[in-house]
Write a protein that holds these residues in place. Structure first.
Motif, PDB file in Angstrom:
ATOM      1  N   ALA A  30      62.767  43.023  35.600  1.00  0.00           N
ATOM      2  CA  ALA A  30      62.404  42.156  34.478  1.00  0.00           C
ATOM      3  C   ALA A  30      63.651  41.680  33.756  1.00  0.00           C
ATOM      4  CB  ALA A  30      61.504  42.914  33.505  1.00  0.00           C
ATOM      5  N   GLU A  31      63.681  40.395  33.410  1.00  0.00           N
ATOM      6  CA  GLU A  31      64.807  39.815  32.714  1.00  0.00           C
ATOM      7  C   GLU A  31      64.618  39.963  31.207  1.00  0.00           C
ATOM      8  OE1 GLU A  31      65.055  35.799  34.004  1.00  0.00           O
ATOM      9  OE2 GLU A  31      66.155  36.296  35.833  1.00  0.00           O
ATOM     10  N   PRO A  32      65.721  39.796  30.443  1.00  0.00           N
ATOM     11  CA  PRO A  32      65.565  39.777  28.996  1.00  0.00           C
ATOM     12  C   PRO A  32      64.686  38.609  28.584  1.00  0.00           C
ATOM     13  CG  PRO A  32      67.881  39.897  29.641  1.00  0.00           C
ATOM     14  CD  PRO A  32      67.093  39.601  30.879  1.00  0.00           C
ATOM     15  N   THR A  33      64.082  38.672  27.401  1.00  0.00           N
ATOM     16  CA  THR A  33      63.266  37.580  26.891  1.00  0.00           C
ATOM     17  C   THR A  33      63.897  37.057  25.607  1.00  0.00           C
ATOM     18  OG1 THR A  33      61.297  38.594  27.819  1.00  0.00           O
ATOM     19  CG2 THR A  33      60.958  36.910  26.152  1.00  0.00           C
ATOM     20  N   PRO A  34      64.261  35.773  25.514  1.00  0.00           N
ATOM     21  CA  PRO A  34      64.148  34.799  26.594  1.00  0.00           C
ATOM     22  C   PRO A  34      65.167  35.066  27.701  1.00  0.00           C
ATOM     23  CG  PRO A  34      65.354  33.865  24.765  1.00  0.00           C
ATOM     24  CD  PRO A  34      64.866  35.203  24.294  1.00  0.00           C
ATOM     25  N   ALA A  35      64.882  34.515  28.886  1.00  0.00           N
ATOM     26  CA  ALA A  35      65.761  34.753  30.030  1.00  0.00           C
ATOM     27  C   ALA A  35      67.165  34.242  29.731  1.00  0.00           C
ATOM     28  CB  ALA A  35      65.202  34.071  31.261  1.00  0.00           C
ATOM     29  N   LEU A  36      68.139  35.079  30.014  1.00  0.00           N
ATOM     30  CA  LEU A  36      69.529  34.701  29.791  1.00  0.00           C
ATOM     31  C   LEU A  36      70.243  34.304  31.066  1.00  0.00           C
ATOM     32  CD1 LEU A  36      70.705  37.482  27.290  1.00  0.00           C
ATOM     33  CD2 LEU A  36      70.140  35.108  26.771  1.00  0.00           C
ATOM     34  N   ALA A  37      69.665  34.596  32.227  1.00  0.00           N
ATOM     35  CA  ALA A  37      70.373  34.332  33.476  1.00  0.00           C
ATOM     36  C   ALA A  37      69.409  33.913  34.578  1.00  0.00           C
ATOM     37  CB  ALA A  37      71.160  35.565  33.924  1.00  0.00           C
ATOM     38  N   GLY A  38      69.900  33.085  35.470  1.00  0.00           N
ATOM     39  CA  GLY A  38      69.162  32.677  36.660  1.00  0.00           C
ATOM     40  C   GLY A  38      70.110  32.607  37.832  1.00  0.00           C
ATOM     41  N   LEU A  39      69.663  33.072  38.985  1.00  0.00           N
ATOM     42  CA  LEU A  39      70.542  33.211  40.144  1.00  0.00           C
ATOM     43  C   LEU A  39      69.855  32.695  41.398  1.00  0.00           C
ATOM     44  CD1 LEU A  39      73.024  34.456  41.631  1.00  0.00           C
ATOM     45  CD2 LEU A  39      71.780  36.632  41.614  1.00  0.00           C
ATOM     46  N   VAL A  40      70.555  31.821  42.138  1.00  0.00           N
ATOM     47  CA  VAL A  40      70.076  31.325  43.420  1.00  0.00           C
ATOM     48  C   VAL A  40      71.240  31.329  44.397  1.00  0.00           C
ATOM     49  CG1 VAL A  40      69.131  29.354  44.688  1.00  0.00           C
ATOM     50  CG2 VAL A  40      68.254  29.898  42.414  1.00  0.00           C
ATOM     51  N   SER A  41      70.997  31.845  45.606  1.00  0.00           N
ATOM     52  CA  SER A  41      72.015  31.856  46.652  1.00  0.00           C
ATOM     53  C   SER A  41      71.357  31.500  47.971  1.00  0.00           C
ATOM     54  CB  SER A  41      72.665  33.246  46.745  1.00  0.00           C
ATOM     55  OG  SER A  41      73.735  33.245  47.665  1.00  0.00           O
ATOM     56  N   VAL A  42      71.932  30.559  48.710  1.00  0.00           N
ATOM     57  CA  VAL A  42      71.332  30.103  49.955  1.00  0.00           C
ATOM     58  C   VAL A  42      72.363  30.094  51.079  1.00  0.00           C
ATOM     59  CG1 VAL A  42      69.634  28.660  48.759  1.00  0.00           C
ATOM     60  CG2 VAL A  42      71.779  27.660  49.522  1.00  0.00           C
ATOM     61  N   GLN A  43      71.876  30.311  52.272  1.00  0.00           N
ATOM     62  CA  GLN A  43      72.719  30.284  53.463  1.00  0.00           C
ATOM     63  C   GLN A  43      73.055  28.846  53.832  1.00  0.00           C
ATOM     64  OE1 GLN A  43      71.227  32.607  56.742  1.00  0.00           O
ATOM     65  NE2 GLN A  43      72.203  31.295  58.253  1.00  0.00           N
ATOM     66  N   GLY A  44      74.315  28.615  54.178  1.00  0.00           N
ATOM     67  CA  GLY A  44      74.737  27.283  54.580  1.00  0.00           C
ATOM     68  C   GLY A  44      74.212  26.910  55.947  1.00  0.00           C
ATOM     69  N   ARG A  45      74.037  25.625  56.159  1.00  0.00           N
ATOM     70  CA  ARG A  45      73.492  25.144  57.427  1.00  0.00           C
ATOM     71  C   ARG A  45      74.411  25.435  58.600  1.00  0.00           C
ATOM     72  NH1 ARG A  45      71.171  21.129  53.915  1.00  0.00           N
ATOM     73  NH2 ARG A  45      73.157  20.034  53.732  1.00  0.00           N
ATOM     74  N   ARG A  46      75.691  25.586  58.337  1.00  0.00           N
ATOM     75  CA  ARG A  46      76.647  25.860  59.411  1.00  0.00           C
ATOM     76  C   ARG A  46      77.056  27.335  59.456  1.00  0.00           C
ATOM     77  NH1 ARG A  46      79.150  20.911  57.476  1.00  0.00           N
ATOM     78  NH2 ARG A  46      80.862  22.139  56.599  1.00  0.00           N
ATOM     79  N   ARG A  47      76.310  28.190  58.770  1.00  0.00           N
ATOM     80  CA  ARG A  47      76.658  29.597  58.697  1.00  0.00           C
ATOM     81  C   ARG A  47      75.628  30.457  59.424  1.00  0.00           C
ATOM     82  NH1 ARG A  47      81.946  29.984  57.217  1.00  0.00           N
ATOM     83  NH2 ARG A  47      82.387  28.637  55.439  1.00  0.00           N
ATOM     84  N   GLU A  48      76.082  31.549  60.017  1.00  0.00           N
ATOM     85  CA  GLU A  48      75.183  32.467  60.702  1.00  0.00           C
ATOM     86  C   GLU A  48      74.380  33.319  59.728  1.00  0.00           C
ATOM     87  OE1 GLU A  48      77.374  34.832  63.446  1.00  0.00           O
ATOM     88  OE2 GLU A  48      78.216  33.111  64.517  1.00  0.00           O
ATOM     89  N   ARG A  49      74.938  33.567  58.558  1.00  0.00           N
ATOM     90  CA  ARG A  49      74.267  34.364  57.525  1.00  0.00           C
ATOM     91  C   ARG A  49      74.910  34.032  56.186  1.00  0.00           C
ATOM     92  NH1 ARG A  49      76.852  37.196  61.002  1.00  0.00           N
ATOM     93  NH2 ARG A  49      74.924  37.927  61.962  1.00  0.00           N
ATOM     94  N   ASN A  50      74.207  34.378  55.116  1.00  0.00           N
ATOM     95  CA  ASN A  50      74.728  34.122  53.775  1.00  0.00           C
ATOM     96  C   ASN A  50      75.697  35.233  53.393  1.00  0.00           C
ATOM     97  OD1 ASN A  50      75.213  33.366  51.166  1.00  0.00           O
ATOM     98  ND2 ASN A  50      73.099  33.523  50.462  1.00  0.00           N
ATOM     99  N   CYS A  51      76.958  34.883  53.200  1.00  0.00           N
ATOM    100  CA  CYS A  51      77.968  35.856  52.791  1.00  0.00           C
ATOM    101  C   CYS A  51      78.404  35.657  51.341  1.00  0.00           C
ATOM    102  CB  CYS A  51      79.170  35.801  53.721  1.00  0.00           C
ATOM    103  SG  CYS A  51      78.806  36.446  55.374  1.00  0.00           S
ATOM    104  N   ASP A  52      77.618  34.895  50.571  1.00  0.00           N
ATOM    105  CA  ASP A  52      77.768  34.827  49.119  1.00  0.00           C
ATOM    106  C   ASP A  52      76.883  35.899  48.491  1.00  0.00           C
ATOM    107  OD1 ASP A  52      79.349  32.606  49.364  1.00  0.00           O
ATOM    108  OD2 ASP A  52      77.948  31.227  48.383  1.00  0.00           O
ATOM    109  N   ALA A  53      77.208  36.276  47.271  1.00  0.00           N
ATOM    110  CA  ALA A  53      76.329  37.143  46.478  1.00  0.00           C
ATOM    111  C   ALA A  53      76.641  36.944  45.008  1.00  0.00           C
ATOM    112  CB  ALA A  53      76.491  38.606  46.865  1.00  0.00           C
ATOM    113  N   GLY A  54      75.645  37.162  44.180  1.00  0.00           N
ATOM    114  CA  GLY A  54      75.837  37.088  42.737  1.00  0.00           C
ATOM    115  C   GLY A  54      75.076  38.199  42.060  1.00  0.00           C
ATOM    116  N   ALA A  55      75.471  38.530  40.848  1.00  0.00           N
ATOM    117  CA  ALA A  55      74.786  39.576  40.090  1.00  0.00           C
ATOM    118  C   ALA A  55      75.050  39.370  38.606  1.00  0.00           C
ATOM    119  CB  ALA A  55      75.257  40.963  40.521  1.00  0.00           C
ATOM    120  N   TYR A  56      74.109  39.834  37.779  1.00  0.00           N
ATOM    121  CA  TYR A  56      74.340  39.855  36.338  1.00  0.00           C
ATOM    122  C   TYR A  56      73.825  41.175  35.783  1.00  0.00           C
ATOM    123  CZ  TYR A  56      69.415  38.371  36.032  1.00  0.00           C
ATOM    124  OH  TYR A  56      68.054  38.267  36.166  1.00  0.00           O
ATOM    125  N   ALA A  57      74.383  41.571  34.642  1.00  0.00           N
ATOM    126  CA  ALA A  57      74.002  42.835  34.022  1.00  0.00           C
ATOM    127  C   ALA A  57      74.056  42.693  32.510  1.00  0.00           C
ATOM    128  CB  ALA A  57      74.939  43.956  34.476  1.00  0.00           C
TER     129      ALA A  57
END
Length: 283
Positions: A30-57
């Motif tokens: 569960a996020e804080p209310t109101p939400a303070l953060a939003g995170l989206v990470s997607v695999q690139g079309r030319r990549r075998e897997r997604n090697c990006d990552a993000g986090a918040y605390a």
């Protein structure tokens, strides 16, 4: 008040997270209310897997965020990024310092027998300060956009061969191909240090270098979709629409001490300064 243990409002990507993926994705805590953060990470079309990552605390009254862009597409790189981003964010939140968060996480890729161990990757981290400010630190070409009053500007400067050539006066045709060569990353922090900045803005966008958008793009999308999760999704889709083949991660964070996009701190204090981007130095 948030104490030790699992931190409510914390979240991180996993390498399988992507827009439109038909597979179920485990919901974040569960996020804080109101939400303070939003995170989206997607695999690139030319990549075998997604090697990006993000986090918040969230810890006590601050929020910290981090994005790690792993170097390469091997499975161990994806695991490294997914493990390192939450470590950076967690230490940054608890210590109130993105520098300490990155330095601590650099130990995760240390090897006394190898000068430049692998896996590694670029990193950017930020933490909120009580007066509406952010402290930002980075190593490599992951970026932080500051957004305020309908405008966006980069709060980071990439550690790449291409940027070094630009600083030396090279033209864009010469510099652009060298942007792929990193001059610093998590593994090299003990050797070369990292860079830091302080900015005043109600919103930050932390991103991997796959988010190839202009300042005008970021400002427009932030104005149209200010809610963090919606904004992160719109930013990533805009980058994909430009034909980016790399992994793309966007982590949008709102300052917990700011009530509105106009930049007024809680309690009515102004958090504006002359240019909003006060200093940059090497640590």
């Amino acid at each position: 008040m948030i104490e030790d243990g699992d931190v409510p409002g914390s979240a991180s990507t996993r390498p399988t997270d992507r827009i439109g993926d038909p597979r179920p994705v485990r919901p974040a805590p569960a996020e804080p209310t109101p939400a303070l953060a939003g995170l989206v990470s997607v695999q690139g079309r030319r990549r075998e897997r997604n090697c990006d990552a993000g986090a918040y605390a969230v810890f006590h009254d601050v929020i910290a965020a981090a994005v790690v862009d792993g170097s390469g597409s091997a499975p161990e790189v994806a695991r490294f990024a997914a493990d390192t981003a939450p470590a950076v964010a967690g230490v940054t939140a608890r210590r109130g310092s993105p520098v300490l968060g990155i330095v601590t996480a650099s130990e995760m890729c240390s090897d006394p027998k190898i000068l430049l161990p692998s896996p590694s990757g670029a990193v950017v981290a930020a933490v909120s300060r009580p007066d509406g400010r952010w402290l930002v630190a980075w190593a490599g070409d992951s970026v932080a956009w500051a957004v305020r009053d309908g405008q966006a500007w980069l709060a980071t400067k990439p550690h790449t061969r291409g940027q070094l050539l630009r600083d030396e006066g090279a033209d864009e045709d010469t510099a652009r191909p060298a942007d792929r060569e990193l001059l610093n990353d998590l593994a090299r922090v003990p050797l070369y240090g990292l860079s830091g900045n302080e900015v005043i803005a109600p919103m930050l966008v932390l991103a991997s270098d796959g988010l190839k958008l202009t300042a005008e793009d970021v400002a427009r999308i932030a104005a149209e979709d200010p809610e963090p999760s919606a904004c992160a999704k719109a930013l990533v889709r805009a980058a994909q629409d430009k034909g980016v083949g790399d992994d793309v991660t966007a982590l949008v964070v709102h300052h917990p001490a700011v009530d509105d996009p106009g930049g007024k701190a809680r309690g009515g204090e102004s958090v504006e300064d002359e240019d909003g981007n006060e200093k940059e130095d090497a640590t």
